[in-house]
Design a protein around this motif. Structure first.
Motif, mmCIF file in Angstrom:
data_model
loop_
_atom_site.group_PDB
_atom_site.id
_atom_site.type_symbol
_atom_site.label_atom_id
_atom_site.label_comp_id
_atom_site.label_asym_id
_atom_site.label_seq_id
_atom_site.Cartn_x
_atom_site.Cartn_y
_atom_site.Cartn_z
ATOM 1 N N HIS A 228 11.353 35.995 15.913
ATOM 2 C CA HIS A 228 11.222 34.803 15.064
ATOM 3 C C HIS A 228 12.613 34.365 14.626
ATOM 4 N N LEU A 229 12.788 33.066 14.523
ATOM 5 C CA LEU A 229 14.088 32.512 14.135
ATOM 6 C C LEU A 229 14.009 31.953 12.714
ATOM 7 N N ILE A 230 15.016 32.293 11.903
ATOM 8 C CA ILE A 230 15.158 31.630 10.594
ATOM 9 C C ILE A 230 16.467 30.877 10.648
ATOM 10 N N TYR A 231 16.388 29.577 10.500
ATOM 11 C CA TYR A 231 17.548 28.721 10.730
ATOM 12 C C TYR A 231 17.961 28.044 9.424
ATOM 13 N N THR A 232 19.227 28.248 8.997
ATOM 14 C CA THR A 232 19.700 27.630 7.751
ATOM 15 C C THR A 232 20.875 26.683 8.001
ATOM 16 N N GLY A 233 21.114 26.318 9.254
ATOM 17 C CA GLY A 233 22.178 25.349 9.563
ATOM 18 C C GLY A 233 21.650 23.916 9.467
ATOM 19 N N PRO A 234 22.477 22.942 9.843
ATOM 20 C CA PRO A 234 22.046 21.539 9.754
ATOM 21 C C PRO A 234 20.895 21.249 10.717
ATOM 22 N N VAL A 235 19.847 20.618 10.197
ATOM 23 C CA VAL A 235 18.631 20.425 10.995
ATOM 24 C C VAL A 235 18.872 19.448 12.149
ATOM 25 N N ASP A 236 19.713 18.448 11.958
ATOM 26 C CA ASP A 236 19.937 17.479 13.049
ATOM 27 C C ASP A 236 20.664 18.160 14.206
ATOM 28 N N GLU A 237 21.595 19.052 13.857
ATOM 29 C CA GLU A 237 22.325 19.784 14.899
ATOM 30 C C GLU A 237 21.375 20.666 15.721
ATOM 31 N N GLU A 328 9.419 16.575 10.591
ATOM 32 C CA GLU A 328 8.204 16.607 11.423
ATOM 33 C C GLU A 328 8.444 17.435 12.692
ATOM 34 N N LEU A 329 9.634 17.285 13.268
ATOM 35 C CA LEU A 329 9.964 18.111 14.443
ATOM 36 C C LEU A 329 10.015 19.592 14.044
ATOM 37 N N ALA A 330 10.657 19.858 12.892
ATOM 38 C CA ALA A 330 10.827 21.248 12.445
ATOM 39 C C ALA A 330 9.462 21.902 12.199
ATOM 40 N N ALA A 331 8.531 21.114 11.662
ATOM 41 C CA ALA A 331 7.218 21.674 11.297
ATOM 42 C C ALA A 331 6.454 22.166 12.529
ATOM 43 N N VAL A 332 6.715 21.568 13.690
ATOM 44 C CA VAL A 332 5.953 21.985 14.878
ATOM 45 C C VAL A 332 6.800 22.828 15.838
ATOM 46 N N GLU A 333 8.020 23.162 15.413
ATOM 47 C CA GLU A 333 8.879 23.991 16.265
ATOM 48 C C GLU A 333 8.323 25.424 16.277
ATOM 49 N N LYS A 334 7.974 25.898 17.427
ATOM 50 C CA LYS A 334 7.329 27.225 17.529
ATOM 51 C C LYS A 334 8.346 28.342 17.265
ATOM 52 N N GLY A 335 7.920 29.342 16.476
ATOM 53 C CA GLY A 335 8.728 30.542 16.289
ATOM 54 C C GLY A 335 9.978 30.327 15.471
ATOM 55 N N ALA A 336 10.023 29.257 14.676
ATOM 56 C CA ALA A 336 11.234 28.995 13.882
ATOM 57 C C ALA A 336 10.850 28.515 12.486
ATOM 58 N N THR A 337 11.639 28.954 11.508
ATOM 59 C CA THR A 337 11.445 28.519 10.122
ATOM 60 C C THR A 337 12.770 27.935 9.638
ATOM 61 N N PHE A 338 12.704 26.784 8.982
ATOM 62 C CA PHE A 338 13.908 26.076 8.542
ATOM 63 C C PHE A 338 14.014 26.201 7.023
ATOM 64 N N VAL A 339 15.127 26.741 6.555
ATOM 65 C CA VAL A 339 15.271 27.033 5.121
ATOM 66 C C VAL A 339 16.666 26.643 4.648
ATOM 67 N N GLY A 340 16.761 26.150 3.399
ATOM 68 C CA GLY A 340 18.072 25.991 2.756
ATOM 69 C C GLY A 340 18.552 24.551 2.687
ATOM 70 N N ARG A 341 19.763 24.412 2.167
ATOM 71 C CA ARG A 341 20.320 23.089 1.847
ATOM 72 C C ARG A 341 20.539 22.239 3.100
ATOM 73 N N LEU A 342 21.006 22.868 4.179
ATOM 74 C CA LEU A 342 21.322 22.114 5.391
ATOM 75 C C LEU A 342 20.095 21.912 6.266
ATOM 76 N N ALA A 343 19.232 22.910 6.309
ATOM 77 C CA ALA A 343 18.086 22.845 7.222
ATOM 78 C C ALA A 343 16.942 22.024 6.644
ATOM 79 N N THR A 344 16.907 21.874 5.304
ATOM 80 C CA THR A 344 15.853 21.033 4.719
ATOM 81 C C THR A 344 16.458 19.791 4.059
ATOM 82 N N TYR A 345 17.768 19.579 4.300
ATOM 83 C CA TYR A 345 18.464 18.367 3.868
ATOM 84 C C TYR A 345 18.200 18.070 2.384
#
Ligand code: FAD
Ligand code: UDP
Length: 369
Positions: A228-237, A328-345
């Motif tokens: 599983h991926l937890i991603y805290t970088g910029p979501v657009d990147e 909306e893209l992040a919500a359906v990205e399989k196996g990844a969770t987006f957290v934090g200032r950059l990933a949730t803008y």
């Protein structure tokens, strides 16, 4: 080996999740960061002169959340601080945020909370529901104080007019009719006693966590097997700017070490109307470090471009509309969770990142066996 979690980013969001997953669920977590240190933007370090600095801008920890304090207190003792800020304009220093002292300086004689409140009631522009950052300030203090302290600072910081920014941006700054001269209102205000980086070191020292620095997700992702991926970088990147780049605001920091114990009269001096920099920070006022010399950091806002750090999401309706599509893209990205200032803008403070990461931890389903 296949890691249970690949965690991108060793700032608050990534570190809290790694610590929780490793200590509470026995998970294996590989935390990567493309920088050469842990702590994200909250990282602190001693400079060449031995002065503890906040190289990515001042980080004043404050919160109303007992849960966040209890959580972080497992990894640090605290150095209580009252954060004090002055604004320099019209040739002199002013108490900031605006309080009774600021008002007395403005009218040139002693006053009272009652007189200040009555005067602000006359000056204030009646706006029931402020819908931008200009309205939120003029509805509290009127146009004169707004013009002195907010309009140009905000233009310099964001290269957008306060009318184009959400009310929450300038609304972060309190206005008081008493002599409370603390920058923030929150009930808990303190710095980690040995610094942020030491606190992060303890969080990430759990069995099951490995940290790899100077490792960019964009290059490393394919070579690190993970469940599983937890991603805290910029979501657009993350999405290769598929929907167009999100607007970010960047900064340039200029450090100067001086052979004096203190170089300015407060921890932070804001320059709303002069210079290209917004503020000068001398964090030594807050850390309590005893040294005969000091370091100040000037903060120059700059447009974001590839290769720079995306320090601030821009809290404004157009930016949010684009982010919503990335969400909306992040919500359906399989196996990844987006957290934090950059990933949730989100223009999150540190405590909000900790709270959001703790909540995210509780929501993460157990990994399938
Ligand atoms: P970050 O700290 O930004 O961490 C994200 C990490 O991910 C970074 O280290 C980055 O290098 C890494 N990363 C990104 N992309 C990749 C990739 N592709 N591969 C590998 N690594 C990657 N908050 C307060 O509470 N009080 C303050 O006084 C305060 N002052 C601030 C002043 C400034 C100038 C700034 C910019 C922020 C301030 N903040 C403050 C906010 C605070 O910095 C954030 O709330 C918090 O640090 C965000 O934590 P995070 O983990 O979400 O993100
Ligand atoms: N602000 C201002 N004048 C000041 C300080 C702040 O106009 O002297 C506005 C500005 O828009 C800024 C916002 O209030 O971006 C929030 O200020 P804060 O110091 O909390 O910003 P941060 O530390 O997040 O950069």
């Amino acid at each position: 080996m296949t890691w249970d979690y690949l965690i991108v980013g060793a700032g608050f969001s990534g570190a809290v999740l790694a610590e929780r997953l490793a200590s509470q669920r026995g998970a294996t977590c590989l935390v990567i960061d493309r920088r050469d240190h842990i702590g994200g933007n909250a990282h602190d370090r001693a400079d060449a002169a031995g002065v503890l600095i906040h190289p990515y801008g001042p980080h004043y920890f404050r919160t109303n959340s007992d849960r966040v304090v209890e959580y972080l207190s497992q990894f640090t003792a605290w150095h209580p601080v009252e954060y004090k800020v002055l604004s320099h304009t019209h040739g002199r220093y002013w108490q900031f945020p605006i309080n009774l002292n600021t008002f007395e300086a403005l009218i040139g004689r002693p006053s009272t909370p009652e007189e200040m409140a009555a005067t602000l009631a006359e000056w204030r522009v009646p706006i029931a529901s402020p819908c931008n950052s200009e309205e939120v300030i003029i509805s509290q203090v009127g146009r004169r104080l707004y013009g002195m302290f907010f309009e140009n600072y905000t233009l310099k910081q964001w290269r957008r007019h306060p009318r184009e920014l959400d009310p929450s941006v300038c609304g972060r700054i309190p206005v008081r009719t008493n002599r409370d001269d603390r920058f923030c209102d929150e009930k808990f205000q303190a710095l980690p006693r040995a610094g942020y980086t030491a606190m992060f070191g303890r969080m990430l020292a759990q069995p099951g966590i490995e940290v790899r620095l100077r490792t960019d997700f964009r290059e490393a992702r394919a070579q690190i097997p993970h469940r599983h991926l937890i991603y805290t970088g910029p979501v657009d990147e993350y999405f290769g700017n598929r929907l167009g780049p999100l607007p970010w605001r960047s900064l340039r920091f200029e450090m100067e070490t001086l052979p004096v114990e203190f170089a300015q009269p407060a921890m932070q001096v804001n320059y709303p109307n002069d210079h290209d920099y917004t503020r000068v920070v001398e964090i030594k006022h807050a850390t309590g470090q005893k040294l005969p010399h000091t370091t100040i950091v000037r903060e120059f806002p700059q447009d974001y471009a590839a290769g720079l750090e995306p320090y601030y999401p821009i809290p404004a309706p157009d930016a949010r509309a684009l982010y919503t599509r990335y969400a909306e893209l992040a919500a359906v990205e399989k196996g990844a969770t987006f957290v934090g200032r950059l990933a949730t803008y989100r223009y999150y403070n540190m405590d909000q990142c900790v709270a959001a990461a703790l909540t995210e931890f509780e929501k993460l389903p157990p990994l399938p066996h």
